[in-house]
Write a protein that holds these residues in place. Structure first.
Motif, PDB file in Angstrom:
ATOM      1  N   ILE A  48       0.848  -1.201   0.000  1.00  0.00           N
ATOM      2  CA  ILE A  48       0.000   0.000   0.000  1.00  0.00           C
ATOM      3  C   ILE A  48       0.880   1.246   0.000  1.00  0.00           C
ATOM      4  CG2 ILE A  48      -1.723   1.315   1.319  1.00  0.00           C
ATOM      5  CD1 ILE A  48      -2.666  -1.364   2.527  1.00  0.00           C
ATOM      6  N   SER A  49       0.595   2.171  -0.922  1.00  0.00           N
ATOM      7  CA  SER A  49       1.352   3.426  -0.979  1.00  0.00           C
ATOM      8  C   SER A  49       0.585   4.595  -0.388  1.00  0.00           C
ATOM      9  CB  SER A  49       1.695   3.768  -2.433  1.00  0.00           C
ATOM     10  OG  SER A  49       2.554   2.790  -2.957  1.00  0.00           O
ATOM     11  N   VAL A  50      -0.737   4.556  -0.533  1.00  0.00           N
ATOM     12  CA  VAL A  50      -1.601   5.663  -0.109  1.00  0.00           C
ATOM     13  C   VAL A  50      -2.868   5.071   0.502  1.00  0.00           C
ATOM     14  CG1 VAL A  50      -2.960   7.645  -0.935  1.00  0.00           C
ATOM     15  CG2 VAL A  50      -0.765   7.155  -1.968  1.00  0.00           C
ATOM     16  N   LYS A  95       0.499   9.262  12.769  1.00  0.00           N
ATOM     17  CA  LYS A  95       1.780   8.546  12.766  1.00  0.00           C
ATOM     18  C   LYS A  95       1.933   7.576  11.595  1.00  0.00           C
ATOM     19  CE  LYS A  95       1.509   7.407  17.273  1.00  0.00           C
ATOM     20  NZ  LYS A  95       1.927   6.911  18.605  1.00  0.00           N
ATOM     21  N   SER A  96       0.856   7.336  10.870  1.00  0.00           N
ATOM     22  CA  SER A  96       0.958   6.432   9.718  1.00  0.00           C
ATOM     23  C   SER A  96       1.965   6.981   8.714  1.00  0.00           C
ATOM     24  CB  SER A  96      -0.404   6.287   9.024  1.00  0.00           C
ATOM     25  OG  SER A  96      -0.248   5.562   7.816  1.00  0.00           O
ATOM     26  N   PRO A  97       2.866   6.128   8.207  1.00  0.00           N
ATOM     27  CA  PRO A  97       3.812   6.610   7.198  1.00  0.00           C
ATOM     28  C   PRO A  97       3.145   6.871   5.844  1.00  0.00           C
ATOM     29  CG  PRO A  97       4.110   4.249   7.586  1.00  0.00           C
ATOM     30  CD  PRO A  97       3.096   4.722   8.576  1.00  0.00           C
ATOM     31  N   LYS A  98       1.870   6.464   5.731  1.00  0.00           N
ATOM     32  CA  LYS A  98       1.145   6.637   4.463  1.00  0.00           C
ATOM     33  C   LYS A  98       0.278   7.911   4.506  1.00  0.00           C
ATOM     34  CE  LYS A  98       2.897   2.694   3.582  1.00  0.00           C
ATOM     35  NZ  LYS A  98       2.410   1.324   3.566  1.00  0.00           N
ATOM     36  N   LEU A  99       0.268   8.640   3.405  1.00  0.00           N
ATOM     37  CA  LEU A  99      -0.642   9.788   3.292  1.00  0.00           C
ATOM     38  C   LEU A  99      -2.076   9.271   3.251  1.00  0.00           C
ATOM     39  CD1 LEU A  99       1.318  11.826   0.615  1.00  0.00           C
ATOM     40  CD2 LEU A  99       0.945  12.523   2.982  1.00  0.00           C
ATOM     41  N   ASN A 204       7.368   8.487  -5.587  1.00  0.00           N
ATOM     42  CA  ASN A 204       8.386   7.818  -4.776  1.00  0.00           C
ATOM     43  C   ASN A 204       7.875   7.599  -3.343  1.00  0.00           C
ATOM     44  OD1 ASN A 204      10.615   7.095  -3.253  1.00  0.00           O
ATOM     45  ND2 ASN A 204      11.947   8.696  -4.076  1.00  0.00           N
ATOM     46  N   PRO A 205       7.727   6.327  -2.908  1.00  0.00           N
ATOM     47  CA  PRO A 205       7.171   6.071  -1.574  1.00  0.00           C
ATOM     48  C   PRO A 205       7.992   6.677  -0.437  1.00  0.00           C
ATOM     49  CG  PRO A 205       7.958   4.023  -2.606  1.00  0.00           C
ATOM     50  CD  PRO A 205       7.994   5.086  -3.650  1.00  0.00           C
ATOM     51  N   SER A 209       6.576   9.317   2.402  1.00  0.00           N
ATOM     52  CA  SER A 209       6.614   9.139   3.856  1.00  0.00           C
ATOM     53  C   SER A 209       7.402  10.268   4.537  1.00  0.00           C
ATOM     54  CB  SER A 209       7.157   7.762   4.250  1.00  0.00           C
ATOM     55  OG  SER A 209       8.523   7.675   4.005  1.00  0.00           O
ATOM     56  N   GLN A 210       8.424  10.777   3.862  1.00  0.00           N
ATOM     57  CA  GLN A 210       9.147  11.940   4.417  1.00  0.00           C
ATOM     58  C   GLN A 210       8.241  13.177   4.438  1.00  0.00           C
ATOM     59  OE1 GLN A 210      12.045  12.115   5.952  1.00  0.00           O
ATOM     60  NE2 GLN A 210      12.476   9.945   5.618  1.00  0.00           N
TER      61      GLN A 210
END
Length: 250
Positions: A48-50, A95-99, A204-205, A209-210
């Protein structure tokens, strides 16, 4: 469908998280807990990216806290525990690294406004008016306030909080930054959600996340803050005023 649920469906690297409750998508503790865990798991899923956060049905996005559960609270510890449910969901989103893209198809009340505010980009239909009704029942939007204020500013949050029995229009919510765009109907909403989600999923994943970290800078204290806020609401829900008011709504 009349059973409450939380589901996730993954399509083209987009995780569509959907919650539902037969009472206008109100949120009892078990649904909040499932939602929190689903968001955490999706954040750790490399396929999962988003993420997209949506609710079932085509009317109310989320009616906030479950009144039936609020009425049944008899001690401060249970009260704090209940309101911590919303705190944990907001913190999981933060806190999720995903948007996370919000899809708000209808009215959002109380905690529902908090969920919309905790997304990273939120789309809605013209029917998605918003209300923070908590003061009118003797509590306040303490747990969700940091998320709402961060998104729409203190002035607009105060207006909503103090004008607790008023629905503010989707256009007002857009003007004040809660919604990025407002659409005529659900099909136009879904098209926009899918288009942005797929576009982001192609980026770019690591950059995504950044970027997520940057968007949520200076909220590191929310684990503690939202827990403290849950304690305030958990105590207020036991007051005679609130108990009497909730009985009237029963």
């Amino acid at each position: 469908m009349s059973q409450a649920y939380v589901t996730i469906e993954v399509k083209d690297q987009v995780g569509y998280i959907e919650f539902y409750h037969p009472q206008h998508n109100a949120m009892p503790s078990d649904v909040l807990s499932q939602l929190e865990q689903t968001i955490i798991n999706a954040g750790n899923d490399d396929s999962i990216s988003v993420l997209v956060l949506k609710s079932g049905g085509d009317r109310t996005f989320c009616a906030g806290a479950s009144f039936n559960e609020l009425i049944s609270i008899e001690d401060a510890e249970t009260g704090e525990q209940f309101f911590s449910g919303f705190a944990k969901v907001i913190n999981a989103m933060r806190k999720s690294p995903k948007l996370i893209i919000g899809r708000v198809q209808g009215k959002a009340v109380g905690g529902g406004v908090g969920l919309a505010a905790a997304t990273d980009y939120c789309f809605a239909t013209k029917f998605a008016s918003v209300k923070l009704s908590e003061l009118s029942i003797g509590i306040g939007p303490f747990v969700i306030e940091p998320a709402v204020t961060r998104r729409i500013g203190l002035n607009a949050m105060s207006q909503m909080t103090l004008n607790a029995e008023t629905f503010f229009t989707s256009e007002w919510a857009k003007t004040n930054g809660l919604y990025a765009e407002v659409f005529e109907d659900i099909s136009a909403l879904d098209e926009a959600v899918d288009t942005l989600a797929k576009k982001l999923a192609g980026y770019n994943p690591e950059a995504l996340s950044q970027m997520k970290k940057v968007l949520w800078e200076q909220t590191e204290n929310w684990d503690v803050l939202l827990k403290e806020r849950a304690k305030i609401s958990g105590t207020l829900v036991l007051s005679k005023f609130t108990k009497d008011t909730l009985q009237r709504f029963k």
